[in-house]
Scaffold this motif. Structure first.
Motif, short mmCIF file in Angstrom:
data_model
loop_
_atom_site.label_atom_id
_atom_site.label_comp_id
_atom_site.label_asym_id
_atom_site.label_seq_id
_atom_site.Cartn_x
_atom_site.Cartn_y
_atom_site.Cartn_z
N LEU A 148 0.64 -1.43 0.02
CA LEU A 148 0.39 -0.17 0.44
C LEU A 148 1.11 1.56 0.03
N ALA A 149 0.14 2.19 -0.06
CA ALA A 149 1.57 3.89 -0.29
C ALA A 149 0.55 3.93 1.49
N GLY A 150 1.91 4.60 2.02
CA GLY A 150 2.28 5.26 3.15
C GLY A 150 0.82 5.91 3.61
N THR A 151 0.34 6.60 2.24
CA THR A 151 -0.69 7.25 2.64
C THR A 151 -2.70 6.68 2.38
N ASP A 152 -2.32 5.66 2.88
CA ASP A 152 -3.61 5.11 2.22
C ASP A 152 -4.91 5.17 3.52
N SER A 153 -6.00 4.90 3.13
CA SER A 153 -6.83 5.22 4.48
C SER A 153 -6.76 4.36 6.01
N LEU A 154 -5.87 2.56 5.31
CA LEU A 154 -5.54 1.60 6.70
C LEU A 154 -4.93 2.56 7.90
N MET A 155 -3.95 3.56 6.89
CA MET A 155 -3.30 4.09 8.32
C MET A 155 -3.59 5.88 8.62
N LEU A 156 -3.91 6.22 7.51
CA LEU A 156 -4.21 7.86 7.15
C LEU A 156 -5.44 8.00 7.72
N LEU A 157 -6.75 7.00 7.84
CA LEU A 157 -7.73 7.99 8.85
C LEU A 157 -7.47 7.64 10.48
N ARG A 158 -6.58 6.94 10.82
CA ARG A 158 -6.38 6.61 11.90
C ARG A 158 -5.46 7.41 12.37
N ARG A 159 -4.24 7.68 12.19
CA ARG A 159 -2.46 7.92 11.46
C ARG A 159 -2.32 6.60 12.87
N ASN A 160 -2.54 5.55 12.91
CA ASN A 160 -2.30 4.73 13.58
C ASN A 160 -1.07 3.04 13.45
N ALA A 161 -0.41 4.29 12.11
CA ALA A 161 0.67 3.35 11.96
C ALA A 161 1.12 2.30 12.78
N ALA A 162 1.91 2.74 14.19
CA ALA A 162 2.53 2.19 15.41
C ALA A 162 2.06 1.25 15.76
#
Length: 442
Positions: free
Chosen positions: A307-321
């Protein structure tokens, strides 16, 4: 924005998953499913993908294309055709940011963008009267009505002449070199004009403008905020109040009203279980999703996505950690899964080296994931026409297979994979070299 304590709502007990079953791995897999990354959106249209998984952040990068390819196998040619036919468009919406979304959402999503007075505030400090911008808006509309084709900002400035005022060095410092961008932004937020990709592509960020005249939708501002919260909780499968406020830009009062309007609930601590994120925040969820989560079964087989780093999976919650693997298997993988079979010492090294990356607001590299868990990073090297990757643990055939599929897609459809408009092979070369150098650790 001030974040206050979430409002108190009677805790929900019916249909809540049993205590101790909402492990980080289960919650990651649940969000993965809600995002349609488990294959459940295969064969859907772009509009359907955005309605189910959320709008795609654009910023002149390739994320909208990969969002649709990863979830539904949609190729760039079809995406560009959908933009040309206005089935999907890039529009300013939540927090004034631009997203690509489906046509059913155009009208109410535009209501969530910055209003005219907010957009004008900076110019007001530079001595520009509101009446000057209003006149310029009308002149822009007249010029576009007379034009035989969409006009880019340079062409508009030439046509409008002295009507566009330079704001000097002080304006440049504040990001407003002339009065034209503000007028264009206001008109676009009102649905009176729209941006057109100059070459039809979403990943170039070169635009012209044309008349649009989008009819206003039936929702008032409160209704639009309620609709967004409902969609947001559906896209994420649950989020903290702070996470929802980051995405929506709503005030505490607006957030409380919207959560109450959609009947959102907390799966509260001390009732049956506690749903928390890495930051310890309790999740707000739609009631139907609480019951679905109780019946949800984590997939046993690998589901690999790039995925892109700005994909909704991460971006919607800013919770990559939260999407990085823990030091111990969480039960999501079958016995013998190579991705769960790594020495604890190596796991600690991975977390120390990569944990700081995931804590950043935006990932510097694009993630490789398995069922919602980040298992590596990747970049595309256009000079060598290949994906350079680092997988934290042992690579499996499924990982190599998906890398090869995405690599072929980038070659054939995009030619390069840019994270944002100013991303170039030269600007990312250091990261490409770093990933290539660390690949031997796989």
């Amino acid at each position: 924005m001030t974040i206050e304590e979430p409002m108190t709502i009677e805790p929900m007990t019916a249909g809540v998953p049993p205590a101790g079953t909402l492990t980080p791995g289960r919650l990651r897999a649940w969000a993965w499913h809600k995002q349609g990354l488990d294959g459940s959106l295969a064969g859907r249209t772009a509009e359907q993908v955005f309605a189910r998984a959320g709008w795609a952040r654009s910023v002149g990068g390739a994320n909208p294309y990969l969002t649709l390819f990863a979830r539904a196998g949609i190729r760039r040619e079809q995406v560009d055709a959908d933009v040309l036919s206005h089935r999907i468009l890039e529009l300013p919406t939540a927090r004034g940011c631009t997203y690509v979304l489906g046509r059913d959402d155009f009208a109410w999503a535009l209501q969530l963008g910055k209003d005219a007075e907010e957009a004008f505030r900076i110019l007001g400090r530079l001595g520009v009267d509101r009446s000057e911008i209003t006149l310029l808006e009308e002149q822009v509309l007249h010029t576009l009505a007379e034009a035989s084709a969409p006009l880019d900002p340079k062409q508009l400035k030439e046509e409008l002449g002295d009507s566009v005022r330079s704001l000097g060095e002080e304006g440049k410092k504040k990001g407003a070199a002339t009065t034209l961008p503000t007028a264009l932004g206001i008109l676009q937020a009102q649905g009176r004009i729209r941006r057109v990709p100059v070459n039809g592509r979403l990943d170039q960020q070169r635009y012209a403008y044309e008349l649009w005249g989008l009819p206003r939708g039936p929702l008032d501002d409160d209704g639009a905020r309620t609709e967004l919260i409902c969609r947001y909780l559906g896209w994420t499968g649950g989020a903290t109040l702070k996470q929802s406020q980051w995405f929506t830009g709503f005030t505490v009062a607006q957030s409380k009203a919207a959560l109450a309007a959609v009947g959102a609930v907390q799966v509260a601590a001390g009732v049956t279980t506690e749903v928390t994120t890495g930051g310890g925040g309790t999740l707000w969820m739609l009631p139907d999703d609480v019951e679905r989560l109780a019946a949800f079964e984590e997939p046993a087989e690998e589901q690999i996505q790039l995925l892109a780093g700005t994909d909704s999976l991460m971006l919607l919650r800013r919770n990559a950690a939260e999407l990085l693997a823990e030091d111990a298997p969480d039960g999501a993988a079958p016995e013998g899964d190579a991705l769960e079979r790594a020495a604890p010492e190596r796991d600690n090294t991975v977390r120390q080296a990569l944990g700081s990356l995931a804590l950043q607001a935006d990932l510097p590299d694009h993630p490789i994931l398995d069922r919602g868990r980040i298992i590596g990073f990747w970049q595309y090297d256009p000079g060598k026409e290949r994906i350079v990757s680092r997988v934290f643990r042992n690579r499996t055939p499924a990982v190599d297979r998906r890398i090869a599929e995405v690599q072929a897609w980038i070659r054939e459809d995009l030619g390069d994979f840019r994270a944002y408009s100013l991303d170039s092979p030269a600007s990312r070369q250091q990261r490409i070299d770093g990933l290539a150098a660390s690949a031997g650790a796989n």
